[in-house]
Design an enzyme around this catalytic site. Structure first.
Site, PDB file in Angstrom:
ATOM      1  N   ARG A 127       4.500 -53.265 -11.952  1.00  0.00           N
ATOM      2  CA  ARG A 127       3.983 -53.399 -13.326  1.00  0.00           C
ATOM      3  C   ARG A 127       2.955 -54.515 -13.432  1.00  0.00           C
ATOM      4  O   ARG A 127       1.986 -54.406 -14.173  1.00  0.00           O
ATOM      5  CB  ARG A 127       5.129 -53.668 -14.298  1.00  0.00           C
ATOM      6  CG  ARG A 127       5.886 -52.389 -14.566  1.00  0.00           C
ATOM      7  CD  ARG A 127       6.972 -52.551 -15.593  1.00  0.00           C
ATOM      8  NE  ARG A 127       7.986 -51.531 -15.308  1.00  0.00           N
ATOM      9  CZ  ARG A 127       8.934 -51.173 -16.138  1.00  0.00           C
ATOM     10  NH1 ARG A 127       9.032 -51.745 -17.308  1.00  0.00           N
ATOM     11  NH2 ARG A 127       9.805 -50.233 -15.795  1.00  0.00           N
ATOM     12  N   ASP A 152      20.506 -44.703 -18.392  1.00  0.00           N
ATOM     13  CA  ASP A 152      20.363 -46.154 -18.251  1.00  0.00           C
ATOM     14  C   ASP A 152      20.687 -46.942 -19.510  1.00  0.00           C
ATOM     15  O   ASP A 152      20.449 -48.139 -19.551  1.00  0.00           O
ATOM     16  CB  ASP A 152      18.950 -46.497 -17.774  1.00  0.00           C
ATOM     17  CG  ASP A 152      17.894 -46.141 -18.803  1.00  0.00           C
ATOM     18  OD1 ASP A 152      18.180 -45.303 -19.677  1.00  0.00           O
ATOM     19  OD2 ASP A 152      16.795 -46.700 -18.735  1.00  0.00           O
ATOM     20  N   GLU A 153      21.231 -46.303 -20.506  1.00  0.00           N
ATOM     21  CA  GLU A 153      21.579 -47.039 -21.720  1.00  0.00           C
ATOM     22  C   GLU A 153      23.016 -46.736 -22.135  1.00  0.00           C
ATOM     23  O   GLU A 153      23.503 -45.622 -21.957  1.00  0.00           O
ATOM     24  CB  GLU A 153      20.630 -46.662 -22.870  1.00  0.00           C
ATOM     25  CG  GLU A 153      19.199 -47.094 -22.625  1.00  0.00           C
ATOM     26  CD  GLU A 153      18.278 -46.739 -23.784  1.00  0.00           C
ATOM     27  OE1 GLU A 153      18.756 -46.704 -24.933  1.00  0.00           O
ATOM     28  OE2 GLU A 153      17.091 -46.485 -23.514  1.00  0.00           O
ATOM     29  N   ASP A 163      20.612 -51.802 -21.841  1.00  0.00           N
ATOM     30  CA  ASP A 163      19.494 -51.030 -21.318  1.00  0.00           C
ATOM     31  C   ASP A 163      19.124 -51.621 -19.962  1.00  0.00           C
ATOM     32  O   ASP A 163      18.645 -52.749 -19.879  1.00  0.00           O
ATOM     33  CB  ASP A 163      18.322 -51.153 -22.310  1.00  0.00           C
ATOM     34  CG  ASP A 163      17.200 -50.183 -21.990  1.00  0.00           C
ATOM     35  OD1 ASP A 163      17.222 -49.579 -20.903  1.00  0.00           O
ATOM     36  OD2 ASP A 163      16.293 -50.050 -22.840  1.00  0.00           O
ATOM     37  N   LEU A 164      19.386 -50.881 -18.928  1.00  0.00           N
ATOM     38  CA  LEU A 164      19.096 -51.383 -17.583  1.00  0.00           C
ATOM     39  C   LEU A 164      17.590 -51.484 -17.367  1.00  0.00           C
ATOM     40  O   LEU A 164      16.831 -50.621 -17.823  1.00  0.00           O
ATOM     41  CB  LEU A 164      19.693 -50.437 -16.535  1.00  0.00           C
ATOM     42  CG  LEU A 164      21.137 -50.576 -16.053  1.00  0.00           C
ATOM     43  CD1 LEU A 164      21.838 -51.817 -16.545  1.00  0.00           C
ATOM     44  CD2 LEU A 164      21.939 -49.337 -16.253  1.00  0.00           C
ATOM     45  N   TYR A 212      15.847 -46.500 -12.220  1.00  0.00           N
ATOM     46  CA  TYR A 212      15.693 -45.797 -10.942  1.00  0.00           C
ATOM     47  C   TYR A 212      15.160 -46.738  -9.866  1.00  0.00           C
ATOM     48  O   TYR A 212      15.611 -46.711  -8.717  1.00  0.00           O
ATOM     49  CB  TYR A 212      14.742 -44.597 -11.079  1.00  0.00           C
ATOM     50  CG  TYR A 212      15.275 -43.423 -11.888  1.00  0.00           C
ATOM     51  CD1 TYR A 212      16.503 -43.467 -12.526  1.00  0.00           C
ATOM     52  CD2 TYR A 212      14.526 -42.250 -11.993  1.00  0.00           C
ATOM     53  CE1 TYR A 212      16.961 -42.382 -13.258  1.00  0.00           C
ATOM     54  CE2 TYR A 212      14.984 -41.159 -12.721  1.00  0.00           C
ATOM     55  CZ  TYR A 212      16.200 -41.240 -13.362  1.00  0.00           C
ATOM     56  OH  TYR A 212      16.655 -40.164 -14.080  1.00  0.00           O
TER      57      TYR A 212
END
Length: 708
Positions: free
Chosen positions: A79, A134-135, A42-43, A47
DNA sequence: AAGCAATAG
DNA sequence: GGTTCTATTGCTT
């Protein structure tokens, strides 16, 4: 999900017997040995990472990716300042006035990078399944087996975290997962050094568990799930919707039955669930809630459809509709042209504005694409767009009466039924595009050929940073066996970044947290009454309750399908002749079959792409960084440490300190030769929709399409 | 084959 | 709750 899993049992059974054979032990399932090793990647904020690679100056700034008025994702700097995924732009800017916004409606760059990641993974092992952009899932069971033959178990160490487990000791119960964790680290390193992307990985025995465990430590870390922690992982989920496969609708239906928590669903009587969902779905979701998932990793291959869409506040005239559709068609046909295949079906989708349920209302109409326009699309002719526009208008009128007022908020155009270029019944290419009856499915159930991971020939596809505009990408992709390679010299020597202005990625920091909770005993407190209703006659609830929770779950699940009842209570119980294909866990509890597998195992005679760390220079540093949590009192258990008359499964269930004590006692006794083996031979396929034309049988022909 | 539902990131 | 822009699979007709 998959319904065609007849082959699972064969696969599990043969691995099981392999194990028993090498073990030399007579009885018991020894389940933990027979399990698959599945990785989930999982990146991190994908994006945002792509944008930061495109513009490295953004790395230090709070960055949000904007689609319309939404922040779809953001980097970690943002974040820290309270920006979150799927926040409205106004909220985000309020929280973080310096937030840098990058428009992300055009997915081209993300899509390209996404496929590079998948391709890179596939170059090590063909069993890679995409999940979104992305996975990726990867079934490395075979790779692990191969490495196990080459590596000394005592040299083995876990890489990264282990879910709720303090010791990093590798005992014989978890060697495969340990090797999986090493492979996962190498893959992450490869992704980082060749593409500059960081991400998390989960290592477990199924897609479900690998996915669930991968997010335990974020960002850019990895976590392995040991089988005994399955119950704890499942109980840690805060609601049923957190179970992959259970979505909004299912959650609502379950809520109506009074089921809120994962445990609720685990314990709910299956017959009642069947009434609500039907047998297949009922079993599936209950199994999921128990952490049981035998769905195979199904290799991605090229996309099955290409679509483009746009949403907007309001479109209410035919002229606007045509203009918007034309816009969409221009970019879609361009993408289709680059893809190289010919679409044979076209679909137009609309979303009408409605006050209530503004989201749910998508309607679509589709039609075949006449061959002459299909050909124009593939060859890039500009005449394709007007022809498709005419088609679109016809389809549009099937949905919308333009004499009445209408209000649309979305338009989507989609090509599907994609077939390789120039395909016609007589053409050689029809082998790849239409069902090829002799092909085998490339899943974990249909094991791939042994040479599949061998170092191979040059292919454009192994050079992830070269993008040839003229490539007919998916044609060259199809011959998986011949073009999806092990890491080769080309790969290592690739400059890691495409643009010379891109900086080298920063050194991976692995802030491995060594403070892990000690595992508590997982004796469960299932209500007596519930239990009695679910336990087959002859099973003492008191005894049952003393079993570890995850064993309870597996048993409960196995009690609930008729054929597993048969498996557990002998052939007298039922006379069903069709073993439940979905319930492989029940097999774990039945007596093993005689083994047959060593005979089948004489592959690998040519395969020497063993140590990835040798082919990837940078891997070593990762492993060093990751090995921070060691210093066990006891060296890891190996098979030779455990006497043959000790069931390794039972052993694994003992408290860690007892295990330790026993191990010290046993140490220094007779070494047992470890020769892991596995089955080969493809099962003849039944249904094979998805990977039709991608199977190994086509390879001889496919190589003609390989670009030089 | 068509259309939709459900799920996913 | 699902917002955006995709993509997949399975069910039903």
């Amino acid at each position: 999900m998959d319904t065609d899993e007849e082959e699972n049992n064969d696969w599990d059974r043969s691995l099981e017997s392999d194990m028993l054979e090498t073990e030399g032990s007579s009885t018991d399932r020894a389940t933990s040995k027979s399990q698959r090793v599945i990785l989930h990647f999982d990146l991190d904020c994908f994006y945002a990472q792509v944008e930061m690679i495109r513009n490295p100056a953004l790395r230090t700034k709070p960055l949000g990716i904007q689609q319309k008025y939404i922040i779809v994702t953001c980097n970690y700097v943002a974040r820290e300042q309270g920006v979150n995924k799927l926040m409205s732009v106004t909220d985000a800017v309020e929280k973080c006035p310096q937030l840098v916004l990058v428009k992300g409606e055009d997915l081209t760059h993300y899509r390209e990078m996404s496929y590079k990641v998948t391709e890179l993974l596939m170059s090590y092992c063909p069993l890679v399944e995409r999940l979104g952009f992305d996975e990726n899932f990867m079934d490395v069971t075979e790779m692990v087996e191969r490495r196990l033959k080459e590596t000394c178990i005592s040299d083995l160490s876990f890489n990264g975290h282990i879910y709720k487990h303090e010791s990093m000791a590798v005992d014989e119960e978890n060697v495969r997962l340990a090797v999986g964790s090493v492979i996962a680290a190498e893959m992450r390193q490869a992704i980082f050094s060749t593409l500059g992307l960081t991400g998390c990985a989960g290592i477990a025995s199924s897609k479900l568990l690998a996915k669930l465990v991968s997010g335990t430590f974020k960002p850019n870390q990895q976590t392995t799930l040991l089988p005994y922690s399955t119950a704890e992982l499942m109980s840690s989920l805060t609601g049923l919707i957190k179970v992959p496969g259970i979505g909004y609708k299912t959650r609502e239906k379950l809520k109506a039955l009074g089921l809120i928590s994962v445990r609720d669903l685990q314990l709910y009587p299956l017959p009642d669930l069947v009434r609500e969902f039907g047998e297949v779905t009922a079993k599936k979701i209950q199994n999921l809630s128990c952490g049981i998932d035998d769905s195979p990793v199904t290799p991605a291959g090229p996309p099955q459809s290409l679509s483009d869409e746009d949403s907007f506040k309001r479109i209410s005239t035919l002229e606007e509709v045509q203009k918007k559709i034309e816009e969409l068609l221009i970019s879609l046909t361009e993408r289709m042209h680059k893809d190289g295949r010919q679409p044979h079906t076209f679909r137009l989708t609309i979303r009408r504005y409605t006050v209530t349920n503004r989201w749910f209302s998508r309607e679509s109409r589709q039609c075949p694409i006449p061959n002459h326009t299909g050909l124009k699309i593939t060859c890039g002719s500009s005449e394709a767009v007007p022809q498709l526009l005419a088609l679109s208008v016809k389809l549009f009128h099937k949905m919308v009466d333009t004499r009445e007022p209408f209000h649309l908020t979305l338009l989507n155009v989609c090509f599907s039924n994609l077939q390789a270029k120039g395909s016609s019944k007589s053409s050689i290419t029809s082998f790849f595009t239409q069902k090829c009856p002799t092909t085998t499915r490339m899943t974990s159930q249909h094991q791939v050929e042994p040479d599949i991971c061998e170092p191979a020939v040059n292919s454009q596809f192994t050079q992830p940073d070269v993008l040839h505009k003229e490539d007919k990408t998916w044609i060259s992709m199809k011959p998986i066996k011949h073009t999806w390679l092990s890491p080769t010299r080309e790969l290592q020597t690739q400059p890691p970044f495409i643009n010379s202005n891109s900086p080298r990625p920063p050194v991976l920091e692995h802030s491995q947290d060594t403070s892990m909770n000690t595992t508590e005993s997982c004796l469960s407190s299932v209500p007596e009454k519930t239990l009695r209703s679910r336990l087959p006659p002859g099973v003492d609830p008191e005894v049952f309750k003393l079993l570890p929770e995850h064993i309870q779950m597996e048993l409960i699940s196995s009690f609930q399908s008729e054929d597993s009842t048969q498996l557990n209570y002998g052939p007298t119980a039922t006379s069903s002749e069709d073993a439940d294909p979905a319930d492989h866990f029940t097999l774990a509890f039945k007596q093993p079959e005689p083994c047959e597998s060593a005979l089948n195992y004489n592959r690998n005679s040519l395969s020497h792409n063993h140590e990835l760390s040798k082919t990837l220079p940078s891997t070593r540093s990762t492993m060093e960084l990751n090995s921070g949590q060691d210093s066990h009192d006891i060296p890891p258990a190996t098979q030779s440490d455990v006497p043959a008359n000790v069931d390794p499964y039972v052993f694994s269930q003992l408290p860690a300190d007892v295990q330790r004590e026993l191990l010290t006692e046993w140490r220094g006794q007779k070494p047992v030769l470890k020769i892991p083996s596995k089955h080969s031979h493809k099962t003849s396929n039944t249904r094979d929709k998805k990977s039709a034309g991608k199977g190994s049988q086509c390879n001889n022909i496919l190589k003609y399409f390989k670009p030089n």
